[in-house]
Enzyme design. Structure first.
Site, PDB file in Angstrom:
ATOM      1  N   HIS A  89      82.530  18.938 -27.416  1.00 46.07           N
ATOM      2  CA  HIS A  89      83.652  19.872 -27.254  1.00 46.07           C
ATOM      3  C   HIS A  89      83.658  20.911 -28.382  1.00 46.07           C
ATOM      4  CE1 HIS A  89      85.473  16.085 -25.400  1.00 46.07           C
ATOM      5  NE2 HIS A  89      85.442  16.940 -24.408  1.00 46.07           N
ATOM      6  N   SER A  94      79.877  11.744 -25.561  1.00 48.71           N
ATOM      7  CA  SER A  94      80.910  11.603 -24.534  1.00 48.71           C
ATOM      8  C   SER A  94      82.077  10.831 -25.119  1.00 48.71           C
ATOM      9  CB  SER A  94      80.346  10.821 -23.341  1.00 48.71           C
ATOM     10  OG  SER A  94      81.394  10.381 -22.512  1.00 48.71           O
TER      11      SER A  94
END
Ligand code: PAF
Length: 284
Positions: free
Chosen positions: A37, A185
């Site tokens: 991210h 993740s």
């Protein structure tokens, strides 16, 4: 860094930024931020005056037996990471804020959903498209940044933008990996120690398959069989799918040519991991 918990507060902020002539880069997330991210934020930061990050675990994209409840959440940590990464505005709505009433219409993604995660997660991409469209309408970004780990999601969203004439550019960004190759993740925290040790083999085996293609194999079934055998022999969980498709059309292929995706979804005890490689064969 501004935090908006309501649509109204967000709209007010966006209006102000737009009136000031500022460009907006948008990173939609479900929180529990990791380097993947932050890489998207970094890219948005480099290209825009204002970076908006949304954090919303979207119930609509989880099936009845999926990990909605187990999905990791830690807003304080996310807030700190977002601030350090240079996010200007975080949109952090509740489920009631995003879905206040029974909707009068439903978004149904028709293309590219009978394969990969679409096949094993019915309704998943309808939920993704719904929330992303709602977020785009609220944030009105110039560009929106998505990681290629979810390559099918990127394809579905690009098609939605094209079909509905949305005024936003989708920027696909490379998958960020741990040093051993495991794709970053939020769900990785749900791996047992043993599973975490072997999980990098998921990507290593995809790389081997790519190498087999680059050195001459063109039959998709052969490459798929190789991957299935390797996963069977070397890993302790269960294959959900292994597929070779054209990209971004996501059509099944017999002969490997052009741009292809080799994708895997793999189930461990408390987590399902996905990974993929997209590459182009440049042949005459
Ligand atoms: O990729 C994700 O985290 C989600 O699918 C998204 C795009 C934020 C929509 O909920």
């Amino acid at each position: 860094m501004i935090i908006c918990r309501t649509k109204e507060a967000l709209r007010t902020e966006i209006k102000t930024k737009k009136a000031e002539g500022k460009s907006i880069g948008f990173v939609p997330t479900m929180g529990y931020l990791h380097e993947g991210h932050l890489h998207l934020v970094e890219q948005a930061r480099a290209e825009h005056d204002v970076v908006v990050l949304s954090i919303f675990v979207n119930p609509l994209q989880f099936g009845p037996n999926e990990d909605l409840d187990r999905y990791p959440r830690d807003f304080e940590r996310d807030e700190r990471l977002a601030m350090e990464a240079g996010v200007d505005l975080v949109f952090y709505p509740t489920v009631e804020e995003m879905y206040p009433d029974e909707p009068s219409l439903a978004i149904h993604v028709k293309k590219g959903t009978d394969v990969l995660c679409g096949a094993s997660r019915p309704g998943h991409f309808d939920g993704v498209a719904t929330v992303v469209l709602k977020l785009f309408n609220l944030v009105q970004p110039d560009d929106a940044y998505f990681g290629m780990k979810d390559a099918q999601q990127v394809a579905v969203i690009m098609n939605m933008v094209r079909d509905l004439n949305l005024d936003v550019r989708i920027v696909p960004c490379e998958t960020v990996r741990e040093t051993d190759g495991l794709a970053k993740s939020s769900r990785n925290v749900n791996l047992t120690a043993e599973e975490r040790t072997e999980a990098p083999l998921l990507y290593q085996t995809l790389q081997e398959a790519k190498e087999i293609i680059l050195t001459g194999e063109r039959e998709a079934d052969m490459v798929r069989a190789y991957l299935l055998k390797q996963y069977e022999d070397r890993l302790s969980g269960n294959v959900d799918y292994v597929e070779l498709l054209s990209y971004p059309d996501l059509e099944p292929i017999k002969t490997i040519k052009g741009t292809v995706i080799i994708a895997v979804a793999y189930r461990y005890s408390a987590v399902r991991l996905i990974d993929n490689i997209v590459f182009t064969l440049n042949e005459g």
